[in-house]
Design a protein around this motif. Structure first.
Motif, short mmCIF file in Angstrom:
data_model
loop_
_atom_site.label_atom_id
_atom_site.label_comp_id
_atom_site.label_asym_id
_atom_site.label_seq_id
_atom_site.Cartn_x
_atom_site.Cartn_y
_atom_site.Cartn_z
N GLU A 165 26.72 26.49 -17.04
CA GLU A 165 27.14 27.01 -18.33
C GLU A 165 26.92 25.92 -19.39
O GLU A 165 27.39 24.81 -19.25
CB GLU A 165 28.61 27.41 -18.28
N SER A 166 26.18 26.25 -20.45
CA SER A 166 25.83 25.27 -21.47
C SER A 166 25.78 25.93 -22.84
O SER A 166 25.35 27.07 -22.97
CB SER A 166 24.48 24.64 -21.15
N ASN A 167 26.20 25.19 -23.86
CA ASN A 167 26.04 25.67 -25.23
C ASN A 167 25.07 24.80 -26.01
O ASN A 167 25.00 24.88 -27.23
CB ASN A 167 27.40 25.75 -25.95
N ASP A 168 24.31 23.97 -25.29
CA ASP A 168 23.32 23.10 -25.93
C ASP A 168 22.14 22.92 -24.97
O ASP A 168 22.16 22.05 -24.11
CB ASP A 168 23.95 21.76 -26.27
N ILE A 169 21.12 23.75 -25.12
CA ILE A 169 19.91 23.69 -24.29
C ILE A 169 18.71 23.46 -25.21
O ILE A 169 18.54 24.19 -26.19
CB ILE A 169 19.70 25.00 -23.50
N GLU A 170 17.91 22.46 -24.91
CA GLU A 170 16.70 22.22 -25.68
C GLU A 170 15.52 22.10 -24.73
O GLU A 170 15.58 21.37 -23.75
CB GLU A 170 16.82 20.95 -26.52
N ALA A 171 14.46 22.81 -25.04
CA ALA A 171 13.21 22.71 -24.29
C ALA A 171 12.28 21.78 -25.07
O ALA A 171 12.11 21.93 -26.28
CB ALA A 171 12.57 24.08 -24.14
N HIS A 172 11.70 20.79 -24.38
CA HIS A 172 10.87 19.79 -25.04
C HIS A 172 9.39 19.88 -24.71
O HIS A 172 8.57 19.40 -25.49
CB HIS A 172 11.38 18.39 -24.72
N GLY A 173 9.03 20.43 -23.58
CA GLY A 173 7.64 20.49 -23.20
C GLY A 173 7.37 21.61 -22.22
O GLY A 173 8.27 22.08 -21.53
N ILE A 174 6.12 22.05 -22.19
CA ILE A 174 5.69 23.10 -21.27
C ILE A 174 4.28 22.78 -20.82
O ILE A 174 3.42 22.42 -21.63
CB ILE A 174 5.78 24.51 -21.93
N ASN A 175 4.02 22.91 -19.51
CA ASN A 175 2.67 22.64 -19.03
C ASN A 175 1.89 23.95 -18.88
O ASN A 175 2.42 25.04 -19.14
CB ASN A 175 2.68 21.82 -17.73
N GLY A 176 0.66 23.85 -18.43
CA GLY A 176 -0.19 25.02 -18.28
C GLY A 176 0.29 26.03 -17.26
O GLY A 176 -0.08 27.20 -17.31
N SER A 177 1.13 25.60 -16.33
CA SER A 177 1.69 26.50 -15.33
C SER A 177 2.97 27.18 -15.81
O SER A 177 3.53 28.01 -15.11
CB SER A 177 2.01 25.73 -14.05
N GLY A 178 3.44 26.80 -17.01
CA GLY A 178 4.66 27.39 -17.55
C GLY A 178 5.93 26.67 -17.15
O GLY A 178 7.02 27.15 -17.45
N SER A 179 5.82 25.52 -16.47
CA SER A 179 7.02 24.74 -16.15
C SER A 179 7.51 24.06 -17.42
O SER A 179 6.72 23.52 -18.19
CB SER A 179 6.71 23.67 -15.09
N VAL A 180 8.82 24.11 -17.63
CA VAL A 180 9.43 23.63 -18.86
C VAL A 180 10.30 22.41 -18.56
O VAL A 180 11.01 22.37 -17.56
CB VAL A 180 10.29 24.75 -19.49
N VAL A 181 10.27 21.42 -19.46
CA VAL A 181 11.17 20.27 -19.39
C VAL A 181 12.03 20.25 -20.64
O VAL A 181 11.64 20.77 -21.68
CB VAL A 181 10.41 18.94 -19.23
N GLY A 182 13.20 19.69 -20.52
CA GLY A 182 14.10 19.60 -21.65
C GLY A 182 15.41 18.98 -21.25
O GLY A 182 15.47 18.25 -20.27
N ASP A 183 16.46 19.28 -22.00
CA ASP A 183 17.76 18.77 -21.65
C ASP A 183 18.82 19.79 -22.01
O ASP A 183 18.57 20.74 -22.75
CB ASP A 183 18.04 17.43 -22.33
N TYR A 184 20.01 19.59 -21.44
CA TYR A 184 21.14 20.48 -21.72
C TYR A 184 22.43 19.70 -21.52
O TYR A 184 22.44 18.64 -20.92
CB TYR A 184 21.12 21.71 -20.82
N VAL A 185 23.50 20.25 -22.03
CA VAL A 185 24.83 19.68 -21.83
C VAL A 185 25.64 20.69 -21.04
O VAL A 185 25.78 21.84 -21.44
CB VAL A 185 25.53 19.37 -23.17
N ASP A 186 26.20 20.24 -19.90
CA ASP A 186 27.05 21.10 -19.06
C ASP A 186 28.38 21.25 -19.78
O ASP A 186 29.08 20.26 -20.03
CB ASP A 186 27.23 20.43 -17.70
N ILE A 187 28.75 22.47 -20.14
CA ILE A 187 29.96 22.72 -20.91
C ILE A 187 31.22 22.32 -20.15
O ILE A 187 32.25 21.97 -20.75
CB ILE A 187 30.03 24.19 -21.36
N ASN A 188 31.18 22.30 -18.83
CA ASN A 188 32.35 21.96 -18.01
C ASN A 188 32.55 20.46 -17.83
O ASN A 188 33.68 19.98 -17.71
CB ASN A 188 32.27 22.63 -16.65
N THR A 189 31.46 19.68 -17.82
CA THR A 189 31.57 18.25 -17.58
C THR A 189 31.21 17.41 -18.80
O THR A 189 31.53 16.23 -18.84
CB THR A 189 30.64 17.82 -16.42
N GLY A 190 30.50 18.00 -19.77
CA GLY A 190 30.04 17.24 -20.93
C GLY A 190 28.82 16.40 -20.66
O GLY A 190 28.32 15.69 -21.53
N ALA A 191 28.33 16.44 -19.45
CA ALA A 191 27.15 15.64 -19.06
C ALA A 191 25.88 16.45 -19.24
O ALA A 191 25.87 17.63 -19.19
CB ALA A 191 27.27 15.18 -17.63
#
Length: 191
Positions: A165-191
């Motif tokens: 569960e997250s209220n902060d998800i950001e996608a930063h990159g996508i390759n030709g296969s459609g794999s996505v990289v990014g970051d998020y904050v876990d709403i339960n742990t803050g990490a």
């Protein structure tokens, strides 16, 4: 269609298939009459896209590694965030506000610029990365939540789903296969 993102606590690195190849960092020339040139994207033909400072403003550019650049517009506070193999360019238009008020656009190779839209409304937030096929990723704001998304042809296609569960998800990159990289904050742990 739902997209999944893999992420770590302090960022993420996506490793696919084979061993990594050595990379070469290529210095680029400053844009003429500008300072602080930064490159955000490069395609398979080694065309680059980025931004430079002119006074207190940023202007977008694209061009060859050898310094033959084209300024995308005379509009201030515009960044070129990615370029695909057809020459379409992902743009961020800054109005000096918060990330939730920034404008996301795509400039097509024919020079036409369209705002990125979701349900016929302009998408706010940040476009972050574009692959060679023209798929792009970014983040937008909705009800005080930052959501990662994937799109193409100046259109939002789907939210990115993470396994927590997250209220902060950001996608930063996508390759030709459609794999996505990014970051998020876990709403339960803050990490």
């Amino acid at each position: 269609m739902r997209w999944n993102v893999a992420a770590g606590l302090t960022g993420l690195i996506l490793i696919l298939g084979s061993a990594p190849k050595a990379a070469t960092l290529i210095p680029i020339n400053q844009v003429k009459d500008g300072t602080d040139t930064i490159v955000f994207g490069i395609n398979d033909q080694n065309l680059i896209a980025g931004a430079f400072r002119k006074g207190i403003h940023q202007l977008a550019f694209w061009g060859e590694l050898n310094g033959h650049y084209e300024k995308l517009s005379k509009h201030y506070d515009l960044q070129a965030r990615g370029i695909d193999n057809d020459g379409d360019i992902l743009l961020l238009g800054s109005n000096g506000g918060t990330p939730c008020t920034e404008i996301q656009m795509e400039r097509f190779a024919d020079g036409d610029i369209k705002t990125i839209q979701k349900n016929r409304a302009d998408l706010n937030g940040f476009p972050h990365g574009m692959n060679r096929k023209g798929q792009f990723v970014g983040a937008y704001c909705a009800d005080s939540i930052t959501k990662g998304y994937v799109g193409d042809n100046a259109k939002y296609r789907a939210d990115i789903d993470v396994s927590v569960e997250s209220n902060d998800i950001e996608a930063h990159g996508i390759n030709g296969s459609g794999s996505v990289v990014g970051d998020y904050v876990d709403i339960n742990t803050g990490a």
